[in-house]
Scaffold this active site. Sequence first.
Site, mmCIF file in Angstrom:
data_model
loop_
_atom_site.group_PDB
_atom_site.id
_atom_site.type_symbol
_atom_site.label_atom_id
_atom_site.label_comp_id
_atom_site.label_asym_id
_atom_site.label_seq_id
_atom_site.Cartn_x
_atom_site.Cartn_y
_atom_site.Cartn_z
ATOM 1 N N LYS A 168 0.837 -1.215 0.000
ATOM 2 C CA LYS A 168 0.000 0.000 0.000
ATOM 3 C C LYS A 168 0.866 1.257 0.000
ATOM 4 O O LYS A 168 0.734 2.116 -0.864
ATOM 5 C CB LYS A 168 -0.916 0.029 1.243
ATOM 6 C CG LYS A 168 -1.845 -1.143 1.401
ATOM 7 C CD LYS A 168 -2.695 -1.012 2.638
ATOM 8 C CE LYS A 168 -1.910 -1.108 3.927
ATOM 9 N NZ LYS A 168 -1.431 -2.443 4.288
ATOM 10 N N ARG A 205 -10.099 -0.273 8.949
ATOM 11 C CA ARG A 205 -9.598 -1.584 9.355
ATOM 12 C C ARG A 205 -10.690 -2.432 9.988
ATOM 13 O O ARG A 205 -10.475 -3.607 10.259
ATOM 14 C CB ARG A 205 -8.499 -1.435 10.404
ATOM 15 C CG ARG A 205 -7.234 -0.850 9.867
ATOM 16 C CD ARG A 205 -6.499 -1.878 9.037
ATOM 17 N NE ARG A 205 -5.156 -2.106 9.494
ATOM 18 C CZ ARG A 205 -4.122 -1.339 9.181
ATOM 19 N NH1 ARG A 205 -4.284 -0.289 8.419
ATOM 20 N NH2 ARG A 205 -2.928 -1.639 9.606
ATOM 21 N N ARG A 237 12.490 -4.966 4.572
ATOM 22 C CA ARG A 237 11.968 -3.593 4.491
ATOM 23 C C ARG A 237 12.688 -2.651 5.450
ATOM 24 O O ARG A 237 12.998 -3.001 6.570
ATOM 25 C CB ARG A 237 10.470 -3.583 4.826
ATOM 26 C CG ARG A 237 9.936 -2.168 5.019
ATOM 27 C CD ARG A 237 8.459 -2.078 4.958
ATOM 28 N NE ARG A 237 7.784 -2.646 6.111
ATOM 29 C CZ ARG A 237 6.477 -2.623 6.261
ATOM 30 N NH1 ARG A 237 5.702 -2.075 5.354
ATOM 31 N NH2 ARG A 237 5.926 -3.171 7.317
ATOM 32 N N ARG A 255 10.910 -0.926 11.201
ATOM 33 C CA ARG A 255 9.729 -0.788 12.054
ATOM 34 C C ARG A 255 9.688 -1.867 13.135
ATOM 35 O O ARG A 255 9.992 -3.020 12.871
ATOM 36 C CB ARG A 255 8.458 -0.847 11.203
ATOM 37 C CG ARG A 255 8.097 0.503 10.633
ATOM 38 C CD ARG A 255 6.986 0.433 9.637
ATOM 39 N NE ARG A 255 5.837 -0.348 10.040
ATOM 40 C CZ ARG A 255 4.729 -0.446 9.323
ATOM 41 N NH1 ARG A 255 4.632 0.199 8.190
ATOM 42 N NH2 ARG A 255 3.724 -1.177 9.732
ATOM 43 N N ARG A 257 -0.431 -9.757 12.297
ATOM 44 C CA ARG A 257 -1.107 -8.730 11.493
ATOM 45 C C ARG A 257 -1.779 -9.362 10.275
ATOM 46 O O ARG A 257 -2.884 -8.978 9.891
ATOM 47 C CB ARG A 257 -0.102 -7.648 11.058
ATOM 48 C CG ARG A 257 0.262 -6.704 12.201
ATOM 49 C CD ARG A 257 1.640 -6.086 12.017
ATOM 50 N NE ARG A 257 1.729 -5.164 10.893
ATOM 51 C CZ ARG A 257 2.873 -4.833 10.292
ATOM 52 N NH1 ARG A 257 4.017 -5.349 10.698
ATOM 53 N NH2 ARG A 257 2.873 -3.989 9.301
HETATM 54 P P1 AP5 Z 1 4.820 -1.465 1.875
HETATM 55 O O1 AP5 Z 1 4.439 -0.592 0.752
HETATM 56 O O2 AP5 Z 1 5.649 -0.923 2.972
HETATM 57 O O3 AP5 Z 1 3.530 -2.240 2.476
HETATM 58 P P2 AP5 Z 1 2.255 -1.711 3.264
HETATM 59 O O4 AP5 Z 1 1.093 -2.381 2.627
HETATM 60 O O5 AP5 Z 1 2.251 -0.225 3.372
HETATM 61 O O6 AP5 Z 1 2.518 -2.405 4.683
HETATM 62 P P3 AP5 Z 1 2.345 -1.877 6.179
HETATM 63 O O7 AP5 Z 1 3.182 -2.806 7.004
HETATM 64 O O8 AP5 Z 1 2.613 -0.418 6.262
HETATM 65 O O9 AP5 Z 1 0.828 -2.182 6.428
HETATM 66 P P4 AP5 Z 1 0.075 -2.208 7.802
HETATM 67 O O10 AP5 Z 1 -1.312 -2.155 7.316
HETATM 68 O O11 AP5 Z 1 0.417 -3.371 8.643
HETATM 69 O O12 AP5 Z 1 0.667 -0.969 8.623
HETATM 70 P P5 AP5 Z 1 0.066 0.473 9.042
HETATM 71 O O13 AP5 Z 1 1.195 1.428 9.089
HETATM 72 O O14 AP5 Z 1 -1.141 0.860 8.244
HETATM 73 O O15 AP5 Z 1 5.560 -2.719 1.200
HETATM 74 C C1 AP5 Z 1 6.175 -3.709 1.974
HETATM 75 C C2 AP5 Z 1 7.543 -4.079 1.416
HETATM 76 O O16 AP5 Z 1 7.429 -4.608 0.098
HETATM 77 C C3 AP5 Z 1 8.485 -2.895 1.268
HETATM 78 O O17 AP5 Z 1 9.757 -3.303 1.647
HETATM 79 C C4 AP5 Z 1 8.419 -2.516 -0.219
HETATM 80 O O18 AP5 Z 1 9.629 -1.914 -0.679
HETATM 81 C C5 AP5 Z 1 8.165 -3.864 -0.852
HETATM 82 N N1 AP5 Z 1 7.315 -3.782 -2.033
HETATM 83 C C6 AP5 Z 1 6.132 -3.121 -2.149
HETATM 84 N N2 AP5 Z 1 5.592 -3.316 -3.363
HETATM 85 C C7 AP5 Z 1 6.442 -4.157 -4.026
HETATM 86 C C8 AP5 Z 1 6.418 -4.767 -5.317
HETATM 87 N N3 AP5 Z 1 5.400 -4.581 -6.178
HETATM 88 N N4 AP5 Z 1 7.431 -5.591 -5.641
HETATM 89 C C9 AP5 Z 1 8.462 -5.804 -4.778
HETATM 90 N N5 AP5 Z 1 8.546 -5.263 -3.547
HETATM 91 C C10 AP5 Z 1 7.554 -4.450 -3.166
HETATM 92 O O19 AP5 Z 1 -0.437 0.219 10.507
HETATM 93 C C11 AP5 Z 1 0.454 -0.007 11.564
HETATM 94 C C12 AP5 Z 1 -0.306 -0.137 12.887
HETATM 95 O O20 AP5 Z 1 -1.036 1.091 13.164
HETATM 96 C C13 AP5 Z 1 -1.386 -1.207 12.936
HETATM 97 O O21 AP5 Z 1 -0.868 -2.473 13.245
HETATM 98 C C14 AP5 Z 1 -2.298 -0.632 14.057
HETATM 99 O O22 AP5 Z 1 -1.756 -0.861 15.330
HETATM 100 C C15 AP5 Z 1 -2.296 0.843 13.782
HETATM 101 N N6 AP5 Z 1 -3.384 1.263 12.874
HETATM 102 C C16 AP5 Z 1 -3.220 1.778 11.634
HETATM 103 N N7 AP5 Z 1 -4.417 2.044 11.068
HETATM 104 C C17 AP5 Z 1 -5.352 1.679 11.981
HETATM 105 C C18 AP5 Z 1 -6.769 1.711 11.980
HETATM 106 N N8 AP5 Z 1 -7.472 2.177 10.961
HETATM 107 N N9 AP5 Z 1 -7.421 1.215 13.085
HETATM 108 C C19 AP5 Z 1 -6.734 0.760 14.139
HETATM 109 N N10 AP5 Z 1 -5.387 0.720 14.209
HETATM 110 C C20 AP5 Z 1 -4.698 1.188 13.139
HETATM 111 MG MG MG Z 2 2.378 1.202 4.994
#
Ligand code: AP5
Ligand code: MG
Length: 225
Positions: free
Chosen positions: A14, A86, A125, A159, A170
């Site tokens: 994402k 979420r 990552r 992270r 997750r």
């Molecule tokens: P990357 O783009 O970093 O993936 P991402 O989908 O953004 O993954 P996240 O880990 O950020 O998702 P998340 O939903 O767990 O975390 P969030 O910050 O929202 O890609 C991953 C890797 O792959 C990278 O190394 C990249 O370079 C590589 N890559 C990407 N695309 C590629 C491709 N096509 N080919 C090759 N490599 C590729 O949430 C974190 C925490 O916040 C949650 O656990 C929760 O505690 C809290 N939180 C956030 N939102 C909420 C909510 N709405 N409600 C409650 N709690 C929340």
């Molecule tokens: Mg992200």
Amino acid sequence: MYNIVFMGKSGSGKGTQINLMIKNGYHKISIGDILRNEIAKDTSLGKSVKKLLEKGKLISDDLVIKLLSKELDNHKTGIIFDGFPRTLNQAKKLEKILKKKNIKLDCVIEIDTPDSVILDRIRERYTCKKCGASYNKKGVQPKKEGICDVCGGKEFITRQDDEINVVKTRLKDYKKTSKDILNYYKKIELLYIVSGASGSQTETNEQVETVLRIINLKNELAKFH
Ligand code: AP5
Ligand code: MG
């Protein structure tokens, strides 16, 4: 520009896709980034959510909605919701807030990436300390070594919630909670699914661009009704 929800498992890509779109003028709202920023600044909010984030657990819907509402005061169009909603409750609350603020949600894009691909990627990552842009030791690297493409930041971190067992939690939680949300958006014909498995961020981006062209066409056609 459109208002878009991006969904997908942790590590599905994402953040990577969204950062490509920011270059075209989109504004990202990432609850994860906001929370990580609060933790880094050691604010009282940061202190209260630190443990939950480290364990990969969701924080309360009420707090998330409050943070989101504040963010929406500054933007009306070209908004990307990164990994929000979420829970089904958050999806319904989002609909209400958007209606109240007269903002239209144009589409929901889910990036579908297999768990095995994700686990491999997350091991490698690293993210920009300042803006959270995500890079990969074996994949996408900053164009200029040591300098973030998005914000020019020079410090990078791993992270806390990228520990493999936390990632597995997750992934499991996403499967549980996303079904209802995806069905909800499918019913109101906003859902599009793209593949994140290709191993190339450009290929996934081409699919995202195709979805945006479809939205554009749909809007054009709607003018004739
Ligand atoms: P990357 O783009 O970093 O993936 P991402 O989908 O953004 O993954 P996240 O880990 O950020 O998702 P998340 O939903 O767990 O975390 P969030 O910050 O929202 O890609 C991953 C890797 O792959 C990278 O190394 C990249 O370079 C590589 N890559 C990407 N695309 C590629 C491709 N096509 N080919 C090759 N490599 C590729 O949430 C974190 C925490 O916040 C949650 O656990 C929760 O505690 C809290 N939180 C956030 N939102 C909420 C909510 N709405 N409600 C409650 N709690 C929340
Ligand atoms: Mg992200």
